[in-house]
Scaffold this active site. Structure first.
Site, PDB file in Angstrom:
ATOM      1  N   SER A   8      48.119 -56.975  13.785  1.00 16.91           N
ATOM      2  CA  SER A   8      48.665 -57.384  12.268  1.00 16.91           C
ATOM      3  C   SER A   8      47.893 -56.265  11.385  1.00 16.91           C
ATOM      4  O   SER A   8      46.593 -56.080  11.353  1.00 16.91           O
ATOM      5  CB  SER A   8      48.334 -58.748  12.075  1.00 16.91           C
ATOM      6  OG  SER A   8      48.714 -58.928  10.752  1.00 16.91           O
ATOM      7  N   GLN A  67      38.937 -59.766   6.603  1.00 21.15           N
ATOM      8  CA  GLN A  67      39.166 -60.160   8.069  1.00 21.15           C
ATOM      9  C   GLN A  67      38.079 -59.064   8.910  1.00 21.15           C
ATOM     10  O   GLN A  67      38.753 -57.963   9.592  1.00 21.15           O
ATOM     11  CB  GLN A  67      40.579 -60.062   8.558  1.00 21.15           C
ATOM     12  CG  GLN A  67      41.380 -60.903   7.593  1.00 21.15           C
ATOM     13  CD  GLN A  67      42.824 -60.541   7.243  1.00 21.15           C
ATOM     14  OE1 GLN A  67      43.625 -60.494   8.462  1.00 21.15           O
ATOM     15  NE2 GLN A  67      43.468 -60.052   6.368  1.00 21.15           N
ATOM     16  N   SER A 117      48.787 -63.061   7.768  1.00 22.03           N
ATOM     17  CA  SER A 117      49.662 -62.129   7.688  1.00 22.03           C
ATOM     18  C   SER A 117      50.698 -62.641   6.706  1.00 22.03           C
ATOM     19  O   SER A 117      50.852 -63.847   6.618  1.00 22.03           O
ATOM     20  CB  SER A 117      50.497 -61.997   8.830  1.00 22.03           C
ATOM     21  OG  SER A 117      51.929 -61.407   8.657  1.00 22.03           O
ATOM     22  N   ALA A 118      50.917 -61.863   5.638  1.00 19.29           N
ATOM     23  CA  ALA A 118      51.776 -62.597   4.229  1.00 19.29           C
ATOM     24  C   ALA A 118      53.268 -62.155   4.565  1.00 19.29           C
ATOM     25  O   ALA A 118      53.541 -61.106   5.269  1.00 19.29           O
ATOM     26  CB  ALA A 118      51.217 -61.744   3.012  1.00 19.29           C
ATOM     27  N   ARG A 145      46.549 -62.468   1.832  1.00 18.14           N
ATOM     28  CA  ARG A 145      45.683 -62.425   3.045  1.00 18.14           C
ATOM     29  C   ARG A 145      44.305 -62.667   2.726  1.00 18.14           C
ATOM     30  O   ARG A 145      43.558 -63.263   3.746  1.00 18.14           O
ATOM     31  CB  ARG A 145      45.958 -60.947   3.573  1.00 18.14           C
ATOM     32  CG  ARG A 145      47.342 -60.716   4.164  1.00 18.14           C
ATOM     33  CD  ARG A 145      47.300 -59.727   4.917  1.00 18.14           C
ATOM     34  NE  ARG A 145      46.997 -58.358   4.325  1.00 18.14           N
ATOM     35  CZ  ARG A 145      48.050 -57.388   3.703  1.00 18.14           C
ATOM     36  NH1 ARG A 145      49.268 -57.422   3.856  1.00 18.14           N
ATOM     37  NH2 ARG A 145      47.600 -56.406   2.915  1.00 18.14           N
ATOM     38  N   GLU A 166      43.143 -52.228   9.737  1.00 16.57           N
ATOM     39  CA  GLU A 166      43.015 -51.982   8.248  1.00 16.57           C
ATOM     40  C   GLU A 166      42.600 -50.635   7.852  1.00 16.57           C
ATOM     41  O   GLU A 166      41.798 -49.951   8.736  1.00 16.57           O
ATOM     42  CB  GLU A 166      41.959 -52.867   7.817  1.00 16.57           C
ATOM     43  CG  GLU A 166      41.588 -52.785   6.291  1.00 16.57           C
ATOM     44  CD  GLU A 166      40.611 -53.581   5.688  1.00 16.57           C
ATOM     45  OE1 GLU A 166      40.753 -54.102   4.541  1.00 16.57           O
ATOM     46  OE2 GLU A 166      39.497 -53.517   6.414  1.00 16.57           O
ATOM     47  N   SER A 174      54.791 -61.361  12.191  1.00 13.34           N
ATOM     48  CA  SER A 174      54.072 -60.323  11.606  1.00 13.34           C
ATOM     49  C   SER A 174      55.004 -59.225  11.877  1.00 13.34           C
ATOM     50  O   SER A 174      55.329 -58.716  12.943  1.00 13.34           O
ATOM     51  CB  SER A 174      52.796 -60.186  12.556  1.00 13.34           C
ATOM     52  OG  SER A 174      52.188 -58.893  12.186  1.00 13.34           O
ATOM     53  N   LYS A 195      49.838 -67.638   8.528  1.00 12.06           N
ATOM     54  CA  LYS A 195      50.987 -66.886   8.031  1.00 12.06           C
ATOM     55  C   LYS A 195      51.067 -67.502   6.609  1.00 12.06           C
ATOM     56  O   LYS A 195      51.005 -68.499   6.215  1.00 12.06           O
ATOM     57  CB  LYS A 195      52.145 -67.335   8.769  1.00 12.06           C
ATOM     58  CG  LYS A 195      53.498 -66.495   7.884  1.00 12.06           C
ATOM     59  CD  LYS A 195      53.391 -65.103   8.195  1.00 12.06           C
ATOM     60  CE  LYS A 195      54.277 -64.264   7.689  1.00 12.06           C
ATOM     61  NZ  LYS A 195      54.337 -62.833   7.932  1.00 12.06           N
TER      62      LYS A 195
END
Length: 357
Positions: free
Chosen positions: A335, A341, A230-231, A192, A289, A79, A160
């Protein structure tokens, strides 16, 4: 019996293996037992954050240098982004023994870790129900791999997932396929979000029958309380690590979780620490976020309007600072990008403990 352990190792750079090497030499990490490494690297955490791939390459080469290493079977989930006080590090997860159905230990439930991955996803599948379904199936396999008996015993699911690059979008168009977006940065959120909803479907938090493509990254009432995704551009599949507790696992480690209602809800972590005050806190895993409504506790925030710094970077810095203050350690896993989420603006926070007796 399965026995899992979690060791935190500081990193001076994405390729810095000195801390890992010292832990191996000290015997606290055995390369042949490592199943996954969860890392925080010091890039920007955006589309062009190549520190993630750099760290994965370094880790694979490191474990390949040991005859017993099984780097081709390990999950490496990096991440990017250590804004604010967050400290770059690797969390190394090991597993010895094996899970046997019906096996039970001393009556305690201990940390159990399961890993899996999806097939490679096509660009047009990202951010859509096909990604949700692939992740849901992979999460179910990881839960089974960990020997976790029920959804209530799952306390954190780290994924991921891929993102769209300009090359991916061009390739999709050449096949007359239509990606969910042509904005590469926005594709991170879609991927995500779909991954998190895959966790929610697998654990019974969201009904797959009512889930529509248009709900993804729109309907914030749908979310998982334990998902963290996590992208990155360094992979084409989704890699999954499931953390939970199982009576078929032994050892001093275990995990618990709570939910932050917003970015400054440090009380969620404090509740976990108070609940297990007799034991040692080993690691904190959390999502961050920027509230999509533009407010935190009725006060306007500007994270979403900043054209210089992406909102995911703001959010990591805020949540990282809040949680580091609560637990007294900035070397924690936070993250950014919390689509589906946890509740909008909030997110799951999990803590791994080690029993003192």
């Amino acid at each position: 019996m399965m026995k899992c352990s979690v060791i935190k190792v500081p990193a001076g750079a994405p390729h810095d293996m000195t801390g890992l090497r010292a832990s191996v030499e000290a015997g606290s990490i055995r390369p042949g037992e490592v199943v996954a490494v969860l890392g925080k690297t010091e890039g920007n955490g955006c589309v062009n954050d190549f520190t993630r791939g750099y760290a994965v390459l370094a880790l694979k080469q490191f474990f390949a240098s040991y005859p017993e290493g099984k780097e081709d079977k390990m999950s490496f989930i990096m991440s990017g982004g250590t804004e604010g006080v967050l400290s770059p590090h690797f969390t190394v997860m090991s597993r010895s023994g094996s899970f046997m159905p019906g096996e039970a230990g001393n009556g305690l439930k201990s940390l159990a870790i399961g890993v899996s991955r999806t097939r490679d996803l096509h660009p047009e599948e990202l951010g859509r129900r096909s990604q949700v379904d692939e992740v849901a199936e992979a999460v179910a396999r990881a839960v089974l791999d960990a020997g976790i008996e029920s959804a209530e015993d799952v306390h954190f699911v780290q994924i991921k997932c891929p993102l769209l690059t300009a090359e991916h979008i061009h390739e999709a168009h050449a096949r007359n396929a239509v990606p969910v977006t042509e904005d590469t940065y926005k594709s991170m959120g879609y991927s995500r979000g779909a991954s998190a909803l895959g966790v929610a479907v697998a654990l019974g938090e969201v009904d797959r029958e009512i889930l529509l493509d248009k709900d993804i990254c729109v309907n914030w009432e749908l979310y998982s309380k334990v998902a963290s995704s996590s992208a990155g551009s360094e992979l084409s599949c989704c890699e999954i690590i499931v953390f939970g507790n199982s009576p078929a696992a032994e050892g001093p480690y275990y995990i618990d979780h709570d939910v932050m209602r917003d970015a400054i809800d440090g009380a969620a972590l404090q509740r976990l620490i108070d609940r297990h005050r007799e034991d040692e806190l080993v690691q904190v895993l959390a999502k961050a976020e920027a509230d999509p409504a533009g407010y935190v506790r009725e006060r306007r925030h500007t994270m979403l309007d900043d054209s210089d710094i992406n909102h995911t970077r703001h959010a990591r810095a805020v949540v990282g600072g809040v949680l580091a203050y609560v637990c007294g350690d900035p070397m924690i896993y936070v993250s950014g990008g919390g689509e589906h989420q946890g509740p909008a603006g909030g997110g799951p926070v999990s803590a791994i403990f080690r029993r003192n007796q």
